[in-house]
Design a protein around this motif. Structure first.
Motif, short mmCIF file in Angstrom:
data_model
loop_
_atom_site.label_atom_id
_atom_site.label_comp_id
_atom_site.label_asym_id
_atom_site.label_seq_id
_atom_site.Cartn_x
_atom_site.Cartn_y
_atom_site.Cartn_z
N LEU A 177 -11.97 0.28 33.41
CA LEU A 177 -13.34 0.51 32.94
C LEU A 177 -13.63 2.00 32.85
O LEU A 177 -14.22 2.48 31.87
N GLU A 178 -13.23 2.73 33.88
CA GLU A 178 -13.45 4.18 33.90
C GLU A 178 -12.78 4.85 32.69
O GLU A 178 -13.35 5.76 32.08
N ASP A 179 -11.59 4.38 32.33
CA ASP A 179 -10.85 4.97 31.20
C ASP A 179 -11.33 4.45 29.85
O ASP A 179 -10.89 4.95 28.81
N GLY A 180 -12.19 3.43 29.86
CA GLY A 180 -12.67 2.86 28.60
C GLY A 180 -11.61 2.07 27.86
O GLY A 180 -11.68 1.91 26.64
N ASP A 181 -10.61 1.57 28.59
CA ASP A 181 -9.54 0.80 27.96
C ASP A 181 -9.97 -0.67 27.88
O ASP A 181 -9.49 -1.53 28.61
N PHE A 182 -10.87 -0.95 26.94
CA PHE A 182 -11.45 -2.30 26.86
C PHE A 182 -10.47 -3.31 26.29
O PHE A 182 -10.57 -4.50 26.57
N GLU A 183 -9.51 -2.84 25.51
CA GLU A 183 -8.51 -3.76 24.95
C GLU A 183 -7.69 -4.39 26.07
O GLU A 183 -7.51 -5.61 26.13
N LEU A 184 -7.20 -3.56 27.00
CA LEU A 184 -6.43 -4.10 28.11
C LEU A 184 -7.33 -4.85 29.10
O LEU A 184 -6.95 -5.90 29.61
N ALA A 185 -8.53 -4.32 29.33
CA ALA A 185 -9.45 -4.98 30.25
C ALA A 185 -9.79 -6.39 29.77
O ALA A 185 -9.90 -7.32 30.58
N THR A 186 -9.94 -6.55 28.44
CA THR A 186 -10.29 -7.86 27.89
C THR A 186 -9.20 -8.89 28.19
O THR A 186 -9.49 -10.09 28.34
N THR A 187 -7.96 -8.44 28.29
CA THR A 187 -6.86 -9.35 28.64
C THR A 187 -7.11 -10.02 29.99
O THR A 187 -6.68 -11.15 30.23
N ARG A 238 -25.60 -4.69 23.01
CA ARG A 238 -25.87 -6.04 23.51
C ARG A 238 -24.83 -6.31 24.59
O ARG A 238 -23.63 -6.10 24.40
N THR A 239 -25.28 -6.76 25.77
CA THR A 239 -24.34 -7.09 26.83
C THR A 239 -24.40 -8.59 27.08
O THR A 239 -25.49 -9.18 27.16
N SER A 240 -23.22 -9.19 27.17
CA SER A 240 -23.13 -10.65 27.27
C SER A 240 -21.78 -11.01 27.86
O SER A 240 -21.03 -10.15 28.31
N LEU A 241 -21.44 -12.30 27.82
CA LEU A 241 -20.13 -12.75 28.27
C LEU A 241 -19.07 -12.61 27.18
O LEU A 241 -17.89 -12.87 27.42
N ALA A 242 -19.48 -12.22 25.98
CA ALA A 242 -18.53 -12.06 24.88
C ALA A 242 -17.68 -10.81 25.08
O ALA A 242 -18.02 -9.91 25.86
N ASP A 243 -16.59 -10.73 24.34
CA ASP A 243 -15.67 -9.60 24.47
C ASP A 243 -16.23 -8.33 23.86
O ASP A 243 -17.15 -8.37 23.03
N TYR A 244 -15.63 -7.23 24.26
CA TYR A 244 -16.00 -5.91 23.71
C TYR A 244 -15.77 -5.90 22.20
O TYR A 244 -14.72 -6.32 21.70
N LYS A 245 -16.77 -5.41 21.48
CA LYS A 245 -16.64 -5.28 20.02
C LYS A 245 -17.63 -4.25 19.52
O LYS A 245 -18.81 -4.28 19.90
#
Length: 434
Positions: free
Chosen positions: A164-174, A406-413
């Motif tokens: 999260l700190e690095d903003g690596d949302f692609e890997l975090a989403t995994t 918008r913050t929700s349970l959906a993935d980062y986009k």
């Protein structure tokens, strides 16, 4: 326990022009532990003085304000030599001795070499009672319950926080499911340090509830102990009304729900008392989202949240079985826990102020409006994966913000006008406008 505030304390220590530092926060958010731990890791010696029920210190500070005399008295009291470079002076519950609070002015002006940190959970109340305050001679640091990110670290999930700190949302989403499972636990456990440490050690949800109940009871006892007698019933009624206020579709605070027929003027002092204690957070409505937002706030319309999502879940007797029932937890009593959680994370971010917006007809509402000092970010909270954001679209079409969130349970986009930030990543929303 890792607290991000420790980094702020380390930065304060490095500054050559530092002033005495006052840590503000509600009771039991970990102020004393933080300061003692800071002394342990950053100084050769720590002198800790608790002013609560301490007649010796009251007498020491009630005479003249010669710093040399005060330091000698503190050395005799503690049994330690106070060397300015190597010694941290901790003044705890400083509001109990107003003269000690006033002395910070003289430390700053006449002996700035001494390194002084103070804590006071009821400091705001003391100031409203006319205590002399060293305006401009001190610095402040606000301490809140553990954030979700600090909760991750406490549970040994440092690498999840690092993503999260690095903003690596692609890997975090995994690893979205693990983030969401941990978020469910956070909704239930919250961030009160004693509760978090118990959960880390025992993973016992029943023990969590017992400690939370004890904390809530201690707050109610504080009402009777520290508030004027005539104010206590109103403070209690206002405090107890918060869950029902948050369960409404429109979460604007209504005094009529505290007691039928009641008016603002009857409860304004009670609300101020709770705010000064750090037990509640007011989020005011803005009529026009223009910088600075403070100039456009509606003083009559606000939403009220408490200091901790775990304490709120305890107040509404949330059953631990809801942790196993899919995503129902995020929708509990109309998403109030989710709004509480989001506000709580926003409070821990530096350099922002939080409001909310409704149009004049009340037909559109954006849950939070963030003032970063240089831009305004609208933030809509969704307690599930239903991503219809009609109000946010109304706002965006009218005011053309550079980015809407918008913050929700959906993935980062990230789209042209909209950033969808998962609830588990809301603690790094400041990266959206940095």
């Amino acid at each position: 326990m890792y607290r991000t505030a420790m980094e702020d304390l380390q930065e304060w220590k490095k500054r050559s022009n530092r002033k005495p530092l006052i840590i503000r926060g509600a009771r039991q958010v970990g102020k004393t532990w933080l300061l003692k731990e800071f002394g342990r890791i950053a100084f050769r010696e720590t002198v800790y003085v608790n002013f609560d029920n301490n007649p010796q210190m009251k007498e020491l500070f009630s005479a003249d304000m010669r710093i040399e005399r005060i330091i000698t008295g503190l050395e005799l009291y503690s049994g330690h030599k106070i060397e300015p470079v190597d010694t941290l002076l901790i003044f705890d519950e400083i509001q109990e001795v107003p003269q000690a609070l006033a002395s910070l002015k003289y430390f700053r002006e006449n002996a700035p070499q001494y390194q002084i940190v103070c804590a006071g959970s009821l400091l705001g109340i003391a100031l409203h009672q006319g205590t002399s305050f060293p305006v401009g001679k001190v610095e402040f640091l606000d301490l809140y319950p553990f954030s979700y990110r600090e909760f991750l670290i406490a549970l040994g999930k440092e690498r999840f926080d690092k993503l999260l700190e690095d903003g690596d949302f692609e890997l975090a989403t995994t690893f979205r499911m693990e983030y969401m499972d941990l978020l469910k636990q956070y909704y239930y456990v919250g961030g009160m340090p004693e509760v978090v440490m118990s959960f880390v050690q025992k993973k016992d949800f029943n023990e969590v509830r017992k400690i939370q109940s004890d904390i809530l009871d201690s707050y109610v006892q504080d009402f009777s102990k520290h508030a004027p007698n005539e104010l206590v019933p109103r403070i209690r009624m206002l405090w107890n009304s918060i869950p029902s206020q948050l369960s409404k579709e429109n979460k604007k605070f209504l005094y009529g729900l505290v007691k039928e027929g009641s008016r603002a003027k009857e409860y304004e002092t009670a609300l101020l008392w709770l705010t000064d204690c750090g037990l509640v957070h007011e989020v005011r409505r803005v009529k026009v989202p223009s910088l600075p937002l403070k100039a456009h706030e509606d003083l009559k319309a606000f939403k009220l949240y408490i200091l901790d999502v775990g304490l709120l879940s305890c107040m509404v007797r949330l059953d631990q079985r809801v942790l196993l029932e899919g995503n129902v937890l995020f929708k509990e009593f109309k998403g109030a826990l989710t709004e509480q959680y989001v506000l709580e994370q926003l409070k821990t971010l530096k350099g922002i102020e939080t409001y909310y917006w409704t149009n004049d007809r009340g037909s559109a509402e954006v849950d939070f409006i963030i003032d970063s000092g240089s831009q305004i970010i609208p933030l809509e909270v969704k307690a599930e994966t239903n991503l219809k954001a009609k109000s946010l679209k109304v706002y965006a079409e009218k005011y053309k913000p550079s980015i809407s969130v918008r913050t929700s349970l959906a993935d980062y986009k990230k789209e042209d006008w909209l950033l969808n930030l998962p609830l588990w990543a809301i603690g790094v929303i400041d990266k959206a406008f940095s």
